[in-house]
Every structure is written in C-alpha cells, then in structure tokens.
Design an enzyme around this catalytic site. Structure first.
Site, short mmCIF file in Angstrom:
data_model
loop_
_atom_site.label_atom_id
_atom_site.label_comp_id
_atom_site.label_asym_id
_atom_site.label_seq_id
_atom_site.Cartn_x
_atom_site.Cartn_y
_atom_site.Cartn_z
N TYR A 235 -45.29 25.10 -16.00
CA TYR A 235 -45.75 23.52 -16.46
C TYR A 235 -46.64 23.48 -17.59
CZ TYR A 235 -48.38 23.67 -12.05
OH TYR A 235 -49.92 23.99 -10.80
N GLU A 236 -47.14 22.43 -17.75
CA GLU A 236 -47.88 21.91 -19.45
C GLU A 236 -47.46 22.65 -19.87
OE1 GLU A 236 -50.39 19.36 -19.85
OE2 GLU A 236 -50.15 19.16 -17.91
N GLY A 237 -46.83 23.09 -21.11
CA GLY A 237 -46.02 23.60 -22.06
C GLY A 237 -46.23 25.32 -21.56
N GLN B 175 -47.14 28.44 -25.02
CA GLN B 175 -48.92 28.42 -25.30
C GLN B 175 -49.09 29.54 -26.73
OE1 GLN B 175 -50.75 26.45 -23.58
NE2 GLN B 175 -49.14 25.43 -21.99
#
Lengths: 574, 574
Positions: free
Chosen positions: A438-440, A445
């Site tokens: 999650y969050e990319g 990243q």
C-alpha cells in the site's frame, strides 16, 4: 509472551544524540519553543506510556477476533473503540496539527515516532488514525472555507476519522483508470456533486471507532479527459451536518492474510452528495500533497513492525536452550540459550542494524519535513524538499521489505514454535506483508525514485544530497567507506546511467529494469551513512550499539557491491 | 483463479532431455526395466492427472476449514479422506517401495516428482502421506520380523499412515534433550515397552484419513545415558492387532500460520505399549536412515510450492492491465498487461529460474538415491552417496527459502489483490513458511553441510563433487563461468577456510558464522551448473527456457560474488 513495549532510551539516543534534533528545531521559528530535549523526551515518554498500556494489549485479540461486518456495519475488535476514544481525547492525533486548527503544534518528528510505536504495538488499530494527518493537510490546503468550517477541526483532533478512497477493482497502481463519477447536483445550494461508483481496499471505510467518517474520494467529472488529469477530489461524510446518512455503503470487508484489526472495505457510492476539494482535474495533486508524509509513515511502520518482531525473538532467544553453542564455556546444564548460537545472533543483530539505521533515516526525514514547512531560509527549505523527495521512497520500500523478511527471520528464531500462533510472532509476518503494497507498491517507489526523482534533473538533486550527507560524516574508517560508496553511486549515475538513457535510440525500458537495484543501492548508502553517524556518536563505548553496527558492515553492507555490479551489467546486457 | 495444474512437458524436458534419466536407470539392474522414456512419461502423466483432478481442488477448502479437533479426534477437511483412500488404493504411496513389500518397485525419481506435484497442489493434504516412505524404510531396515509381518506392507501401501514422533516442548533442534520414557513391560509375551511422555509438532498424529496410524517414537530406556546416545526408537500403533486402542491421545492441535489442512498434534503417551525398532541407543540412527530422502522431499516441496505460486502470478500478470509498459507499442486500450512491465517480468522470470534449476538438481538427487540403492558398482554408489550427502541440505535450505520469498514476490504481482484471500496466493506464502523450519531448520542444514559434510574430510568430498560436475559441462560461456565459480569455491574452501579452522588456537565458532553464506554459495554454483545444462540441452532454440535462463544470470547469479566476499571477510573480521 509479552506484548511490545517501547524502549524509549533507543528513541532518545537517535533523536537527541545522533540527530541532535533540538538544534534543528531551534532554527524553525514555529517550533523553536519545542527545541528542548526534556520536552521532546517527555512527550515521547507519555506517548510510549499510552501505546504500551492502552494500544499494545489489544493487538492479539484484534488479530484473532478481527473487524466484523454485518449488514453494512462494522464492529471493531474488543477494546478498539474505547482505546480510540481515549486516544483522540488525549490529543494524540492532533500532535503535529496547527494550534489554530485545534492541534498542539508540535514537530512532525514526534508524530512520526508516535506512529512508529503505535504500528509496532498494534498495526491493525493504527490503520484507523494513520490516515488522519494526511486528510487534515488535504482539507487544510485544498478545501473551501465552508468545508473547513465543518470538517477541519474534527479531522485535526481525530474526533472524526477519515479515509482515502482511491482504488477501484480495475484501477490500483494506475489511478488514471478510475471510473467513479461525480455529477453536479442541479440547483444544490451548496454546489454539491452526486458521487457514484465502487471503491475497494478502503481502510477504515466503515467502523464504530468514531461518530463520523470523512471520505476523500477520487472521481471523474462529466466530460473530463481520460487518464489522471480527469480526476478530481471530493469529500463525502458518513453523516451530514443535519444528522442524515449519506448514500455510501460498506458492501463487505476483505478476508486478508493479516491486519485483521483493520477493516478493508468495499465502498459503494450511490449518487452520494459531496463537495469538491480543490480544483477540477487537480484531484491527484490534492492527494499527493500528503504523499511524502504518508510514505514516511509507512516506512516507520516497517521499522515499528520489525522492532516488535525483534523484541519477541530476542526475548525468546535469551530463554530457550538448545545444544551447546560452539566454543561455549558455560556450565549451565546441557544446553546454551540460543542467543549464543551464531546463526541466531546473526538474525537478531541484522534486524537491529536495520531498525537503528532506519530510525536515523526516518526521524531525520521527519525533521526535514518540519524544516520544509517552517524554515525561514528558502535554500534550507529546498534542501529539505530534496531530502524528502529522494529519501522517502527508499525508506518506504526498503524498510517495509525488511519488516516482512526480517519478521520472518525473527519467526525462524522460534523454530516450530514460531509457526504456531501461540507466541504471536507469525502475526507480525502476516501483518507486515501489506506495507510492501500500500501507499504505492515497492516497485512503484523504485520507479518514482529513479524515473521521477533522479534522472529528470540529470541527477543533480541526487548528487547534491550525497554531497550534503558526506559533509556530515567524520573521518572514521566507516565514514571513509561510506564516502567512497557515495562517490561510486554518483559516478555510476552521472557517467554511465545518464549518458546511456540519453543516448540516441536508447531503449525506453532500461531504467525500469534497473530501478529496484538502484533503490536498493541508495538504501545501503543511506544505512552506511546512518551507521557511521551512530558509530561516531556512540564512540568507543558503543555498548548496546556495537553488535548491530558490526552486523551491518558484515551482513548487510556487502549487498552494495552486488547491486552496483548489477546496475553496471544492466547497461550492457549479455 | 484456477487451482494448480501440473505442466508435464516441463517435467519431461528436465527428466528426459536434460538429465537423460533413462540412461541412468538402465545401469541399475533392479530398475532397468523402467528405463524407458515412454513408461516414465506415462507414470508422470497418470500422477499428474490424479494430482490435478483429485488433490488440487481440495486445497482452498483445506485451508479455510482446516483440520478440526474435538475430544481427541481429528476431522480432516471436506474430501480429504476420500482423496486419500483413492490415493493409496491406486498404489501411489507404494510407487517406489519394493515389490516384495507390496510396492511397485519404480524409481525414486518418479516418487520425488509425484510429491513435488502433490505439494504444489495441496501442501496440507500431502503432509499425511509425506512421511510414509521414510517410515517404510525405517521399519524395513530396523524392525524385527514379527513387527514387519504386521506393519511393513500396511505402511508400504499406505493403507495405514505413519508419524515421526521426535520433538518435545523443550527438545526441538536438540533431540538429545528428549525425555519420553520407555520402560520394559514385565512379563510381556511380546517384550514390549510402556511409553510415557508428550510429543509436539506431530504432523498427522491423529486424523480420519486411514483406519490405523503407526507412530515411530523416540524415547529413552531406563538407565540410558543423557544426550542423543540414550535414545531408542519405538513403534506404537493407534490400534493394536486385536482392535484395542493404544494409550496415545491427541491432546490438541496447533493453531498455525498456514498448513491448516494438516493437523499438527500434541500427542500424549500414557504408558502406551510399543515395540523397539532397531537396537537400544540407536534410535537416531534408525531415524536418520530416512533423513536424506525426507530432506530431498522437503526441497521438492519448496519447488512445488513455488511453481504453484508462479502459476497463479503468471496467469494474473497476463490478464491484469495497469499503465502502459515502457516503450510499449501496443494498441490495446489504455493500459498494458502487467506481464510487460519490467518489475513484474523480473519477479516471474526469477521464480522460474529457481524452479527449473531446482528441478534439475532435485530430480538428479533422486536419481542419485536410485543409484545409491541399486548400482552394482561400489565406486558409483560412493559417488551417489557423496552427491546426496552434499546436495540434499543445499536443496532443502535454499529452495524452501525461495519457496517462501518467491511466493511472497508472486503475491506482490497481485498488488493489493494478493493480500486478500480471494485469489489464493497468500495461502502459498503462509503454507510455504513452515518448510524452512521442519526436517531440520535451514540453519541446521547449513551447519550440517559445512561442519559435518565439507570440513571433516578436508573438503575432499566437496572438491570431488565439483570436479565431477565440471565434467558434465560443455564449453559454452555459461559453462566457463560455472567452472570458474566452482574453482573459486573449492580454492576458498581448501586454501583459506580449512587452514583457518585447523590453525592452532582457531576460534571454534568461525565456521558456524560462515555456514549460511557457504550453503548459499554452493546453491548458486549448483544453479549455475543446472542452467548451463538446461542451456546446452535447449540449445539455440531455447524458447520457453531463454527468459528464465537470462533471468538467472542477471538477477540471481550476482549473489555468488557477494557470498564469496562475505566468506573471505568472515575469516578476517574487521
């Protein structure tokens, strides 16, 4: 097996001695009054107390009972609501929110440590308040005054919890594919829009922790262009001011590998009225304002989860006796504690090396966020922005990867006892796995780092950052080794990678193949820098730090050479 | 998402083309009649059919429902008993058992592939028959004629299932600490012993799959010396020949991270009458007779679990569309399938490189087991013993490690969809984790390799093995690279490590610190050898094999240099 307990002396050493946070904060007018070691220590102590006494004891049952869905309502595990009510009433969510918004105006670095401890104690519970600060920033910077009047303070204080509704079944990493629609409501006195669509993977989309829930929703206005530029951001609450309920339904919650204490919701919007936040077509911008902070927090989650796993494994290894350790001169019965066996020592010291270096890098990133926000000098703010931009994806990716593989290594310390639920270590492995996604995702990243941050400016920012880091090193052998590694990575980037990608006819995909190795190489350079700084601070009397320091150089650092070789080979495939 | 299906063409290529198994088998009088490619292919095809049609469809429910304990009885998940009854009645457990014991006398290499497929299809179910062959060998070689008359054929055919009762709460890796007692029964016409004690982590200790269960139990006779030399082996059945039930109780089953389809039992022996198997004080020897085969099977489990995870991830990556791939010229809508994205390609090709090389090494090990048992030439048998002794711990450790980390990488291909249960990929991650622990933890395997197999004979066996492997290489660039790596590992071992450990005043723990890196370096050399052989066999028209081959050299092989560096540094710590 005892639940996680914060070890504040470790936090203090990194924050106050290694990073000398008070000096950084003293240069920021808005935070200068908090540039006092005793005050910082005191806040951390109170935070640690709340985390250890209130949140940590709920972790096990949170996993076993889990969040429960029934007819659209979600009941949280035992104790979760009471703990959350105590949490916001004590002012913890608003720690780093502005005083004028109902917050306490403390440095972001304290909030970062609070969330690291919370994640270590109870990852599932922490998901709920984890999105608050991002929602607060988003509303503060993009919402209309009318919206702010109703929602800003409620979200700042955490009285109402918030969600980010981005993902759809067909649109995960690729938000440009989002289809949820927002149609202007005709003759609406508040100029609202009717939102329709289905969002998935919505953490805390429904629950009983707070009396209202504020959804921030990515959707598409009529006639908007396809792709990411057609996305706008909207706010839809669970309850409107008049007490009526919005047409937002939690259709079900997911059965997951772990993180059972956090309901992952499928949310259906049936022409639910909501307000636009920011300008039409600027929805992603409005959300990305909170991205660096959110990714930093996920990186710190990784550190917290690894610390929790390490605490369990370390305690077990000090108690469990199996076989004599090689060269053991102990007289204690037939077997030594397994902490004396080299293979177990290696696992434990390796995780500590990741945790300690991660804290140096993570807390420093939080201090740079404070600097970015509050420093009077534009050049210093620019340097802070550079740090956050380059280091955040590295922290998010490398430390969530380590949280999972390191928690698995800690499980190994328990042997068969680690695979059964009894000791609680397997929960950390299951919980930690999600943070790589999650969050990319971690792959995103790496692409973000290399393709969006390093290459576009000809690696200027990267080289400047490395030069600034080098200045902070002393002249120990470790510092010299770190400087040399920095120079090699900068040289590879500037003299090989850039010319290669800029050459006429260069394959468009080359940097994509290298991105993971590149991120990893930079992570190791940052760790070397962190351990050089810890070593310089701890000095000859390194005590508790010396084993992990030796572990870093022996078992983690050799990967740098390998990654650099892979990067070089990647430019000239066989 | 479809369940795992065996891909027999891949198995056939490795077994028949790369390893040329028929030639090996033709040299073994007892198996020469099976040295026929068509026959081998036909058995694998039948096995694949049974696995795919009967066992694989039960996997998901096996995880969700799990084995259920109630009042000492264990109910297996839906369909498990029927599948097991069909399995043994079709003769699968006795595939490689001697004809005179009721078996089919086929090569061990077929049994190895059968269990690889079974583990891929349904790890939990496969745990039950997984111990049969070991128990069969143990009874065959160590039990009295009277015991054999009652138990040998029942265990060979799998009509009765078997367990290995070794571990106790305080005695895991260190079996010398076992406390279960065996006291001679006075005036017993069958010279039996009364067994008392508690065993834990007993896979299939109780269930409803077969009508009887045969427990092989490590215990201590009165007045036996402490430590491993005081251990003897006993046989205690669930039901005696007269139909009476033994005093062996399943007290509970463990809640585990995964492998829910296999009951992991706590077994209490309350003066339960049983027979000794083999000589007093030789219990570990009797059990270790089956150790190489059991460890090979766990290595093959690793390969199977990784194949199952790869199949799911590969299918998903061919369907799921997100973003344009770099350099994509596709016209298919707004997004490409993620299989075209470099980061996903890397994950998929890396796992295939491990699976394919693992099969070359694993099937070859099984052929060496056949050779060890049946070759008329003592020198050839000795070479086979050398192979099994050195390669088996490497296969067990490196491929179970990869099964877990690779299944996790396959989960990553699904993004958030991998973390939820829906697609079934997270089950593979949870199931695979246990294989790094049982049959000797991976750390024990590394110590076994370096401390027991490589160093004691001055690395003679290792150097002989590497020289034999080098002979099998052609003269491609890959072969040259592999030969050079073999020479470097042999040189490090002979010229640096051995002199270091033999030096006066050498630290007793040095090799223990190096064991993991050493095993890893040897695993990579074996993989390089395997890929050189696949490359030579597939030739210029490498087709399906070329991507994984390139993946091996690019993303896996660089670790060799790193490990060698770590080994060298380990002899001269900073």
């Amino acid at each position: 097996m005892n639940a996680y307990q914060p070890r504040l002396a470790d936090h203090d050493f990194i924050l106050l001695d290694v990073l000398q946070a008070p000096q950084t904060l003293a240069a920021l007018p808005a935070l200068a009054e908090h540039a006092d070691p005793d005050l910082l220590r005191q806040v951390l102590e109170e935070a640690g107390k709340f985390v250890g006494e209130v949140v940590a004891p709920l972790n096990r049952e949170g996993d076993e009972v889990g969040a429960q869905w029934r007819d659209g309502a979600v009941t949280m595990p035992p104790g979760f609501r009471d703990a959350y009510q105590a949490f916001w009433q004590a002012g913890w969510p608003s720690l780093a929110c502005a005083v004028e918004d109902g917050g306490q105006g403390l440095p972001a670095v304290l909030e970062a440590q609070l969330y690291e401890m919370l994640s270590a104690a109870n990852h599932g519970w922490t998901m709920a308040p984890g999105l608050l600060h991002g929602a607060y920033e988003c509303i503060k910077h993009h919402a209309s005054d009318a919206l702010k009047a109703t929602y800003l303070e409620k979200v700042a204080t955490g009285e109402w919890l918030a969600t980010m509704c981005l993902t759809e079944p067909h649109a995960g990493s690729d938000l440009g594919l989002v289809r949820t629609k927002a149609v202007p409501l005709p003759n609406d006195s508040e100029s609202r829009f009717a939102l329709s669509g289905t969002k998935i993977f919505i953490s805390g989309g429904e629950h009983d922790l707070s009396d209202n829930i504020v959804h921030l929703v990515l959707a598409r206005l009529p006639d908007s262009p396809p792709g990411p530029k057609g996305l706008s951001l909207f706010l839809v609450p669970k309850f409107y001011s008049d007490g009526s309920r919005s047409a937002v339904v939690c259709e079900r919650i997911e059965e997951k590998m772990g993180l059972h204490g956090s309901p992952t919701c499928v949310m259906r919007f049936d022409e639910a009225p909501g307000w636009i936040v920011g300008e039409p077509g600027k929805g992603l911008n409005a959300m990305f304002v909170m991205m660096n902070a959110a990714r930093l927090h996920v990186g710190l989650q990784g550190i917290g989860l690894l610390e929790a796993a390490w605490q369990k494994a370390d305690a077990y290894a000090q108690e469990r006796r199996q076989m004599r350790a090689p060269g053991s001169a102990s007289n204690a019965g037939e077997a030594d504690v397994i902490a004396l066996h080299p293979a177990m020592r290696r696992i434990l010291d390796t995780q500590r090396a990741w945790i300690d270096a991660g804290r140096v890098i993570g807390y420093r990133t939080a201090l740079e966020l404070d600097t970015l926000k509050h420093h009077p000098d534009a050049a210093r703010r620019e340097a802070a922005a550079r740090w956050c931009s380059l280091v955040t994806p590295v922290l998010k990716s490398a430390w969530t990867e380590q949280a999972f593989s390191g928690a698995s290594a800690c499980l190994q310390v328990f042997g068969g006892h680690g695979y059964v639920r009894e000791w609680g270590i397997e929960q950390h492995v299951r919980d930690a796995r999600v943070a790589m996604i999650y969050e990319g995702t971690n792959e995103i990243q790496a692409i973000d780092l290399l393709l969006r941050k390093v290459l576009p400016d000809g690696a200027t920012a990267l080289r400047t950052l490395l030069a600034e880091l080098a200045v902070e090193l002393g002249d120990s052998p470790a510092a010299a080794r770190t400087r040399e590694a920095m120079a090699r990575l900068a040289r590879f980037t500037g003299e090989h990678l850039l010319p290669h990608t800029q050459a006429a006819g260069a394959a468009a995909d080359t940097p994509y193949w290298l991105a993971d190795d590149y991120l990893r190489a930079l992570a190791l350079v940052l760790m070397a820098w962190a351990w050089s700084r810890i070593g310089a601070t701890a000095g000859a009397d390194a005590g508790r730090w010396s084993q992990a320091q030796a572990g870093f150089w022996r078992w983690i650092w050799p990967e740098f050479e390998m990654r650099l070789g892979m990067l070089e080979n990647g430019l000239t495939p066989a």
